[in-house]
Design an enzyme around this catalytic site. Structure first.
Site, PDB file in Angstrom:
ATOM      1  N   TYR A 110       7.384  26.345  26.395  1.00 53.46           N
ATOM      2  CA  TYR A 110       8.734  26.901  26.412  1.00 53.46           C
ATOM      3  C   TYR A 110       9.596  26.169  25.391  1.00 53.46           C
ATOM      4  O   TYR A 110       9.717  24.940  25.453  1.00 53.46           O
ATOM      5  CB  TYR A 110       9.332  26.756  27.820  1.00 53.46           C
ATOM      6  CG  TYR A 110       8.367  27.234  28.887  1.00 53.46           C
ATOM      7  CD1 TYR A 110       8.335  28.570  29.283  1.00 53.46           C
ATOM      8  CD2 TYR A 110       7.446  26.345  29.453  1.00 53.46           C
ATOM      9  CE1 TYR A 110       7.421  29.009  30.234  1.00 53.46           C
ATOM     10  CE2 TYR A 110       6.525  26.777  30.398  1.00 53.46           C
ATOM     11  CZ  TYR A 110       6.514  28.105  30.785  1.00 53.46           C
ATOM     12  OH  TYR A 110       5.597  28.540  31.716  1.00 53.46           O
ATOM     13  N   ASP A 152      24.809  44.873  59.321  1.00 49.30           N
ATOM     14  CA  ASP A 152      23.744  45.001  60.323  1.00 49.30           C
ATOM     15  C   ASP A 152      22.429  45.458  59.692  1.00 49.30           C
ATOM     16  O   ASP A 152      21.583  46.056  60.336  1.00 49.30           O
ATOM     17  CB  ASP A 152      24.181  45.954  61.437  1.00 49.30           C
ATOM     18  CG  ASP A 152      24.536  47.330  60.893  1.00 49.30           C
ATOM     19  OD1 ASP A 152      24.592  47.491  59.647  1.00 49.30           O
ATOM     20  OD2 ASP A 152      24.751  48.245  61.702  1.00 49.30           O
ATOM     21  N   GLU A 200      -1.418  32.997  33.243  1.00 43.64           N
ATOM     22  CA  GLU A 200      -1.823  32.539  34.579  1.00 43.64           C
ATOM     23  C   GLU A 200      -2.933  33.398  35.163  1.00 43.64           C
ATOM     24  O   GLU A 200      -2.817  34.619  35.237  1.00 43.64           O
ATOM     25  CB  GLU A 200      -0.612  32.595  35.517  1.00 43.64           C
ATOM     26  CG  GLU A 200      -0.932  32.232  36.957  1.00 43.64           C
ATOM     27  CD  GLU A 200       0.303  32.236  37.848  1.00 43.64           C
ATOM     28  OE1 GLU A 200       1.224  33.041  37.589  1.00 43.64           O
ATOM     29  OE2 GLU A 200       0.333  31.444  38.805  1.00 43.64           O
ATOM     30  N   HIS A 249       6.125  22.096  33.899  1.00 43.31           N
ATOM     31  CA  HIS A 249       5.648  22.396  35.257  1.00 43.31           C
ATOM     32  C   HIS A 249       4.168  22.060  35.382  1.00 43.31           C
ATOM     33  O   HIS A 249       3.500  21.746  34.407  1.00 43.31           O
ATOM     34  CB  HIS A 249       5.932  23.854  35.640  1.00 43.31           C
ATOM     35  CG  HIS A 249       5.294  24.885  34.739  1.00 43.31           C
ATOM     36  ND1 HIS A 249       3.955  25.224  34.804  1.00 43.31           N
ATOM     37  CD2 HIS A 249       5.816  25.650  33.749  1.00 43.31           C
ATOM     38  CE1 HIS A 249       3.695  26.174  33.924  1.00 43.31           C
ATOM     39  NE2 HIS A 249       4.810  26.438  33.254  1.00 43.31           N
ATOM     40  N   HIS A 271      11.566  30.497  36.467  1.00 44.33           N
ATOM     41  CA  HIS A 271      11.606  31.456  37.584  1.00 44.33           C
ATOM     42  C   HIS A 271      12.727  32.479  37.374  1.00 44.33           C
ATOM     43  O   HIS A 271      13.468  32.813  38.295  1.00 44.33           O
ATOM     44  CB  HIS A 271      11.762  30.724  38.925  1.00 44.33           C
ATOM     45  CG  HIS A 271      10.474  30.146  39.425  1.00 44.33           C
ATOM     46  ND1 HIS A 271      10.393  29.332  40.529  1.00 44.33           N
ATOM     47  CD2 HIS A 271       9.206  30.258  38.961  1.00 44.33           C
ATOM     48  CE1 HIS A 271       9.125  28.980  40.730  1.00 44.33           C
ATOM     49  NE2 HIS A 271       8.397  29.518  39.782  1.00 44.33           N
ATOM     50  N   GLU A 326      -2.113  28.009  35.212  1.00 44.46           N
ATOM     51  CA  GLU A 326      -0.973  28.647  34.545  1.00 44.46           C
ATOM     52  C   GLU A 326      -0.252  27.746  33.549  1.00 44.46           C
ATOM     53  O   GLU A 326       0.917  27.416  33.737  1.00 44.46           O
ATOM     54  CB  GLU A 326       0.022  29.178  35.579  1.00 44.46           C
ATOM     55  CG  GLU A 326       0.402  28.206  36.694  1.00 44.46           C
ATOM     56  CD  GLU A 326       1.386  28.836  37.688  1.00 44.46           C
ATOM     57  OE1 GLU A 326       2.393  29.387  37.216  1.00 44.46           O
ATOM     58  OE2 GLU A 326       1.159  28.759  38.896  1.00 44.46           O
TER      59      GLU A 326
END
Ligand SMILES: [Mn+2]
Length: 436
Positions: A385, A34, A405, A346, A238, A381
């Protein structure tokens, strides 16, 4: 602020024309048992209301003659609920404090919809924001349809409005830019605190805690999950485990931004050497990415586009990889044939605002790029890599991930780097980390 929200509501309805608009806010979501996740209002809803309670709904109408009405349906006043979960404005409070024309309990949604949709021919509504509001709209239209009396006037046309609202949010006013600058400043403080504390043996989550502490003590929080990626982890775009030990001779990549109560968020990436000095191999890569960052920023002028900016970043990165002997051939071919994509997979930019990946189109209906106009805000950005698993290429740079970035405003007289106070030059970073 009340007037700002009212002005936004009026502008939206005037751009849409005659009709009635229904926009649900966000709901609490379950974390476990809850327990709820901490509440974050829907950005569109907040942009138009400034109202931060869950399970609320906004109804706007425009009679076609210039007269508009705003109604908020909100959690009703309830002594017991307020004892447990905190203050509620209630129907009266939102009229008084949020400048809407009328307030109702959210429990009355079905009846208020029936009352307010009647007489309007067009309903502005985006499905799929909130399942139970979708159902309420379905039910109320069915109720009109099955009415016994003759020809009730009710919306027989549903029009999506996400694009129109997106266009409004896309170009930022000077006042909104000022709000954003507060986010950039707190993010700078977070980065500064990290640079001063960083040392080998720390864990990624300790760095995350420093960032969150700085954001929280300035009234903010993270606008998206902190990426705190040491060494090899930075090659995961990410990465979010944030649980590894930071080693000397590696670099820590931090992609993090502060969101303040007005909901604007910064989005900044910096790379810091864990022991205060960039190792030579990493520095070679860092300088290439930094050059791409700067050259891409220089392209952020009215009339240019995210596509052009991206191409510029790609060209700098591809040239850098050619100079290092990792790639060979014509620069444009290396971009077009996917060779660069093995190391830079990216985009260079996304719109930025109250959502980290903000609203706003990227393409025009004819397929051409949306051109920069004054007031647009975006990220720049670029990154590189090195992971053989991805590229299939052995390099002396295996395991290095660098991204730099910044947040940029398309200004009337050129790019404005809103995050320029966060150091990114090697010498500057090393000097701060050395305590100078
Ligand atoms: Mn970003």
């Amino acid at each position: 602020m009340k007037d700002i929200y009212r002005d936004r509501r009026n502008r939206l309805m005037k751009s849409l024309g005659a009709g009635v608009l229904v926009l649900p806010g966000a709901r609490l979501t379950t974390r476990n048992s809850d327990v709820h996740h901490s509440f974050r209002q829907d950005s569109d809803f907040f942009y138009l209301t400034g109202f931060d309670e869950p399970a609320s709904c906004l109804i706007l109408s425009h009679d076609g003659q210039g007269k508009t009405e705003s109604i908020l349906l909100v959690p009703p006043k309830n002594k017991e609920k307020e004892i447990w979960d905190g203050f509620r404005e209630g129907a009266e409070g939102v009229v008084k404090n949020y400048g809407v024309d009328a307030g109702y309990s959210n429990e009355e949604l079905a009846d208020v919809l029936f009352l307010k949709l009647e007489g309007h021919k067009t309903l502005f509504f985006d499905f799929d924001r909130d399942r139970s509001t979708d159902k309420a709209i379905h039910d109320v239209l069915l109720r009109f349809k099955t009415l016994k009396r003759k020809n009730p006037v009710f919306p027989r046309k549903i029009q999506f409005f996400k694009d129109e609202l997106g266009e409004m949010r896309h170009c930022k006013s000077s006042q909104e830019v000022e709000l954003f600058k507060q986010c950039a400043e707190v993010t700078r403080k977070g980065n500064e605190a990290v640079m001063k504390a960083l040392k080998p043996g720390m864990y990624e989550y300790e760095v995350e805690a420093i960032l969150e502490y700085e954001y929280k003590r300035h009234g903010g929080t993270h606008g998206y999950g902190h990426i705190v990626a040491g060494g090899y982890n930075a090659t995961c775009l990410h990465y979010h485990d944030n649980n590894q030990k930071l080693e000397a001779g590696t670099v820590l990549l931090i992609d993090s931004g502060c969101e303040l109560p007005h909901k604007f968020t910064a989005d900044v990436t910096r790379c810091y050497p864990v022991d205060g000095k960039f190792p030579p191999k990493i520095r070679e890569i860092y300088e290439i990415v930094l050059e791409a960052n700067k050259k891409a920023i220089a392209k952020c002028v009215i009339g240019s586009s995210i596509r052009e900016v991206h191409r510029e970043a790609q060209r700098v990165l591809a040239s850098g990889l050619v100079k290092l002997g990792i790639l060979s051939g014509d620069i444009d071919s290396l971009i077009d044939n996917g060779e660069l994509g093995k190391f830079y997979m990216h985009g260079t930019s996304h719109w930025l605002g109250m959502d980290v990946h903000d609203v706003g189109r990227y393409d025009e209906p004819d397929g051409s790029a949306v051109l920069f106009r004054e007031g647009m805000m975006l990220t720049i950005e670029p990154g590189l890599y090195f992971r053989k698993e991805y590229s299939g290429i052995d390099t002396p740079y295996e395991g290095i991930g660098i991204r730099i970035e910044d947040d940029v405003l398309i200004g009337g007289s050129g790019p404005v780097v809103l995050t320029s106070s966060i150091p990114k030059e090697v010498a500057e970073i090393e000097a701060i980390m050395a305590g100078k």
